[in-house]
Design a protein around this motif. Structure first.
Motif, PDB file in Angstrom:
ATOM      1  N   PHE A  39       0.852  -1.197   0.000  1.00  0.00           N
ATOM      2  CA  PHE A  39       0.000   0.000   0.000  1.00  0.00           C
ATOM      3  C   PHE A  39       0.889   1.249   0.000  1.00  0.00           C
ATOM      4  O   PHE A  39       1.798   1.364   0.820  1.00  0.00           O
ATOM      5  N   PHE A  40       0.619   2.180  -0.900  1.00  0.00           N
ATOM      6  CA  PHE A  40       1.461   3.381  -1.003  1.00  0.00           C
ATOM      7  C   PHE A  40       1.470   4.137   0.321  1.00  0.00           C
ATOM      8  O   PHE A  40       0.534   4.040   1.118  1.00  0.00           O
ATOM      9  N   VAL A  41       2.543   4.881   0.534  1.00  0.00           N
ATOM     10  CA  VAL A  41       2.655   5.717   1.736  1.00  0.00           C
ATOM     11  C   VAL A  41       2.940   7.145   1.298  1.00  0.00           C
ATOM     12  O   VAL A  41       3.832   7.398   0.478  1.00  0.00           O
ATOM     13  N   ARG A  42       2.156   8.092   1.844  1.00  0.00           N
ATOM     14  CA  ARG A  42       2.407   9.509   1.607  1.00  0.00           C
ATOM     15  C   ARG A  42       2.556  10.193   2.955  1.00  0.00           C
ATOM     16  O   ARG A  42       1.579  10.329   3.706  1.00  0.00           O
ATOM     17  N   ASN A  43       3.788  10.566   3.286  1.00  0.00           N
ATOM     18  CA  ASN A  43       4.073  11.257   4.543  1.00  0.00           C
ATOM     19  C   ASN A  43       4.633  12.640   4.252  1.00  0.00           C
ATOM     20  O   ASN A  43       5.532  12.777   3.425  1.00  0.00           O
ATOM     21  N   HIS A  44       4.139  13.638   4.966  1.00  0.00           N
ATOM     22  CA  HIS A  44       4.693  14.998   4.827  1.00  0.00           C
ATOM     23  C   HIS A  44       5.752  15.293   5.867  1.00  0.00           C
ATOM     24  O   HIS A  44       6.468  16.282   5.769  1.00  0.00           O
ATOM     25  N   CYS A  89      -4.111   9.526  -3.544  1.00  0.00           N
ATOM     26  CA  CYS A  89      -3.470  10.817  -3.305  1.00  0.00           C
ATOM     27  C   CYS A  89      -3.839  11.779  -4.430  1.00  0.00           C
ATOM     28  O   CYS A  89      -3.926  11.380  -5.593  1.00  0.00           O
ATOM     29  N   GLY A 144      -3.228  15.847  12.912  1.00  0.00           N
ATOM     30  CA  GLY A 144      -2.369  14.692  13.191  1.00  0.00           C
ATOM     31  C   GLY A 144      -1.308  15.010  14.232  1.00  0.00           C
ATOM     32  O   GLY A 144      -1.111  16.165  14.608  1.00  0.00           O
ATOM     33  N   ASP A 146       1.927  14.247  13.726  1.00  0.00           N
ATOM     34  CA  ASP A 146       3.245  14.335  13.093  1.00  0.00           C
ATOM     35  C   ASP A 146       3.738  15.766  13.003  1.00  0.00           C
ATOM     36  O   ASP A 146       2.964  16.716  12.946  1.00  0.00           O
ATOM     37  N   VAL A 183       3.476   3.626   9.663  1.00  0.00           N
ATOM     38  CA  VAL A 183       3.451   4.553   8.514  1.00  0.00           C
ATOM     39  C   VAL A 183       2.033   4.856   8.015  1.00  0.00           C
ATOM     40  O   VAL A 183       1.835   5.827   7.295  1.00  0.00           O
ATOM     41  N   ARG A 189      -6.407   6.573  12.613  1.00  0.00           N
ATOM     42  CA  ARG A 189      -6.431   7.536  11.519  1.00  0.00           C
ATOM     43  C   ARG A 189      -7.868   7.756  11.079  1.00  0.00           C
ATOM     44  O   ARG A 189      -8.751   6.943  11.359  1.00  0.00           O
ATOM     45  N   GLY A 197      -6.856  11.733  -0.743  1.00  0.00           N
ATOM     46  CA  GLY A 197      -6.197  11.072   0.391  1.00  0.00           C
ATOM     47  C   GLY A 197      -5.803  12.005   1.515  1.00  0.00           C
ATOM     48  O   GLY A 197      -5.765  11.596   2.681  1.00  0.00           O
ATOM     49  N   ALA A 198      -5.502  13.263   1.194  1.00  0.00           N
ATOM     50  CA  ALA A 198      -5.000  14.203   2.201  1.00  0.00           C
ATOM     51  C   ALA A 198      -5.967  14.399   3.366  1.00  0.00           C
ATOM     52  O   ALA A 198      -5.546  14.766   4.466  1.00  0.00           O
ATOM     53  N   LYS A 202      -3.753  10.856   9.332  1.00  0.00           N
ATOM     54  CA  LYS A 202      -3.151   9.756  10.084  1.00  0.00           C
ATOM     55  C   LYS A 202      -2.724  10.246  11.469  1.00  0.00           C
ATOM     56  O   LYS A 202      -2.610  11.443  11.708  1.00  0.00           O
ATOM     57  N   TRP A 203      -2.462   9.294  12.392  1.00  0.00           N
ATOM     58  CA  TRP A 203      -2.016   9.617  13.761  1.00  0.00           C
ATOM     59  C   TRP A 203      -2.898  10.730  14.339  1.00  0.00           C
ATOM     60  O   TRP A 203      -2.401  11.763  14.813  1.00  0.00           O
ATOM     61  N   TYR A 223      -3.165  21.349  -1.591  1.00  0.00           N
ATOM     62  CA  TYR A 223      -4.412  20.664  -1.978  1.00  0.00           C
ATOM     63  C   TYR A 223      -5.503  21.618  -2.444  1.00  0.00           C
ATOM     64  O   TYR A 223      -6.689  21.380  -2.237  1.00  0.00           O
TER      65      TYR A 223
HETATM   66  N1  LIG Z   1      -1.010  13.153   9.790  1.00  0.00           N
HETATM   67  C1  LIG Z   1      -0.882  12.968   8.470  1.00  0.00           C
HETATM   68  N2  LIG Z   1      -1.906  12.448   7.790  1.00  0.00           N
HETATM   69  C2  LIG Z   1      -1.824  12.244   6.455  1.00  0.00           C
HETATM   70  C3  LIG Z   1      -0.663  12.623   5.732  1.00  0.00           C
HETATM   71  C4  LIG Z   1       0.425  13.165   6.469  1.00  0.00           C
HETATM   72  O1  LIG Z   1       1.498  13.490   5.929  1.00  0.00           O
HETATM   73  N3  LIG Z   1       0.279  13.330   7.828  1.00  0.00           N
HETATM   74  N4  LIG Z   1      -0.632  12.469   4.365  1.00  0.00           N
HETATM   75  C5  LIG Z   1      -1.951  12.478   3.731  1.00  0.00           C
HETATM   76  C6  LIG Z   1      -1.921  12.193   2.306  1.00  0.00           C
HETATM   77  S1  LIG Z   1      -1.491  13.464   1.278  1.00  0.00           S
HETATM   78  C7  LIG Z   1      -2.372  10.992   1.804  1.00  0.00           C
HETATM   79  S2  LIG Z   1      -2.469  10.736   0.144  1.00  0.00           S
HETATM   80  C8  LIG Z   1      -2.740   9.888   2.701  1.00  0.00           C
HETATM   81  C9  LIG Z   1      -1.901   8.668   2.391  1.00  0.00           C
HETATM   82  O2  LIG Z   1      -2.256   7.608   3.241  1.00  0.00           O
HETATM   83  P1  LIG Z   1      -1.274   6.351   3.329  1.00  0.00           P
HETATM   84  O3  LIG Z   1       0.111   6.850   3.576  1.00  0.00           O
HETATM   85  O4  LIG Z   1      -1.819   5.514   4.418  1.00  0.00           O
HETATM   86  O5  LIG Z   1      -1.380   5.662   2.000  1.00  0.00           O
HETATM   87  O6  LIG Z   1      -2.547  10.196   4.065  1.00  0.00           O
HETATM   88  C10 LIG Z   1      -2.918  11.519   4.418  1.00  0.00           C
HETATM   89  N5  LIG Z   1      -2.879  11.696   5.833  1.00  0.00           N
END
Ligand SMILES: Nc1nc2c(c(=O)[nH]1)N[C@H]1C(S)=C(S)[C@@H](COP(=O)(O)O)O[C@H]1N2
Ligand SMILES: [Mo]
Length: 361
Positions: A39-44, A89, A144, A146, A183, A189, A197-198, A202-203, A223
């Motif tokens: 599963f792809f991961v997108r973390n900022h 995303c 979140g 993070d 991740v 979440r 997705g944004a 998460k967290w 976004y």
């Molecule tokens: N707290 C937090 N939530 C977040 C993000 C993040 O960087 N920090 N990235 C977002 C983005 S841009 C997307 S596309 C999805 C990706 O979820 P995944 O990493 O579980 O695939 O999480 C979203 N939730």
């Protein structure tokens, strides 16, 4: 100590820190429910290490009762719910926009920044009802834990209260039946099916009910969608449209760009997805760049909030052959032929016809 690999070694890593990665397209197409390892991961920012026992979620703002919930309390006091949903995303398919005009400072995703899982958790609406969200509340702010470079608050965003009350929107603690990986937002979440997705924060640290959308950087600046003539240097952020539901898009997963194939019969495969819970009504494929089209078969079951897999049979003649795919959704929306018409300086929600050129011998 044996290191447990969190992700499949085939993952294409777009950045190591923060970790951003997605699977090869042909692997993504193998399973309707994406294995967690693929599963792809997108973390900022940084992946926070959260102690599940000490974790507390706060609910405040325009509510009658503020809540402070442990994970155990959340699981004990609310009935669980499971939804099969695709997360895509907004930057998915940015690479093709990059080829039109370069996009600075953003991940050049191919079409792998998407995945589908079963999410188990508690409906956000049930928690908002328990808190007594007031009539004045129009938006639900999600924040979140993070740390990110662009906002001192952290990563956040908001969704309309009406969407937040809809039963598919979950505070999820499981993905494909197992606790979330760090991740993917462990221990809790948000999953907002049908939205970019944004918004699936998460967290999750806090939920805040307000009359206005969140002013978090990822809601008020990132976004947002702008027309092709707007540039980063001169942008008026308030003039952008807030991205919510991604437009319909079909993607070719096999064959891959540049692949050498024998002339004759080819089965091409891919996925198609539309935001807002819209279904895939039709997918069509062309072996000549879009002059003649063949109907693709939709395979597998349709789920309200999930992508649809498709396959199509083509006859290939020798030469360089541009294979093209396009879809229509249940609202009758289709896709534009050229990425240039949807280019935007942040590189979001590209849904131009997907094109893969192969060498046929
Ligand atoms: N707290 C937090 N939530 C977040 C993000 C993040 O960087 N920090 N990235 C977002 C983005 S841009 C997307 S596309 C999805 C990706 O979820 P995944 O990493 O579980 O695939 O999480 C979203 N939730
Ligand atoms: Mo994203």
């Amino acid at each position: 100590m044996v290191e447990v690999p969190l992700k499949d070694p085939s993952m294409v890593v777009r950045s190591a820190e923060p970790y951003n990665a997605g699977p090869p397209l042909e692997t993504l197409r193998m399973s309707l429910l994406t294995p967690v390892q693929l599963f792809f991961v997108r973390n900022h920012g940084t992946v926070p290490v959260v102690d599940a026992a000490a974790y507390r979620l706060t609910v405040s703002g325009l509510v009658d009762r503020e809540l402070r919930l442990s994970l155990v309390a959340l699981q004990r006091e609310f009935a669980p719910s499971t939804v099969a949903a695709t997360i895509q995303c907004a930057g998915n398919r940015r690479r093709e926009l990059n080829a039109v005009r370069s996009i600075e400072g953003e991940i050049p995703w191919d079409a792998e920044a998407v995945g589908t899982a079963t999410w188990t958790g508690v409906p956000l609406g049930a928690v908002l009802r328990a808190a007594g969200a007031r009539d004045l509340g129009r938006y639900v702010h999600l924040l979140g834990l993070d740390t990110v470079a662009t906002d001192t608050q952290g990563f956040g965003g908001s969704i309309p209260l009406e969407k937040a009350m809809s039963p598919e929107v979950l505070l999820a603690y499981e993905m494909n039946g197992s606790p979330l990986l760090p991740v993917h937002g462990f221990p809790l979440r948000v999953v907002v099916p049908g939205y970019i997705g944004a918004r699936s924060v998460k967290w999750l640290r806090s939920i805040f009910v307000a009359a206005e959308p969140s002013r978090n950087y990822f809601q008020s600046h990132a976004y947002k969608w702008f027309p092709p003539h707007i540039r980063a240097q001169t942008v008026d952020w308030t003039a952008g449209l807030t991205l919510t539901e991604p437009p319909v898009s079909a993607v070719i997963c096999t064959p891959r760009e540049g692949q050498r194939l024998q002339a004759g019969h080819l089965t091409t495969t891919g996925y198609a997805f539309a935001g807002g819970g819209r279904q895939i009504a039709r997918v069509e494929v062309s072996a000549d760049g879009g002059m003649h089209w063949e109907a693709a078969q939709l395979v597998g079951e349709a789920h309200a909030w999930a992508w649809r897999f498709w396959e199509a049979h083509l006859r290939l003649l020798p030469g360089r052959r541009p294979i093209v795919a396009r879809a229509e959704d249940s609202a009758g929306a289709g896709q534009p032929p050229e990425p240039a018409s949807v280019w935007n300086f942040k590189g979001y929600v590209n849904n131009a016809w997907h094109r893969v050129t192969v060498e046929v011998v």
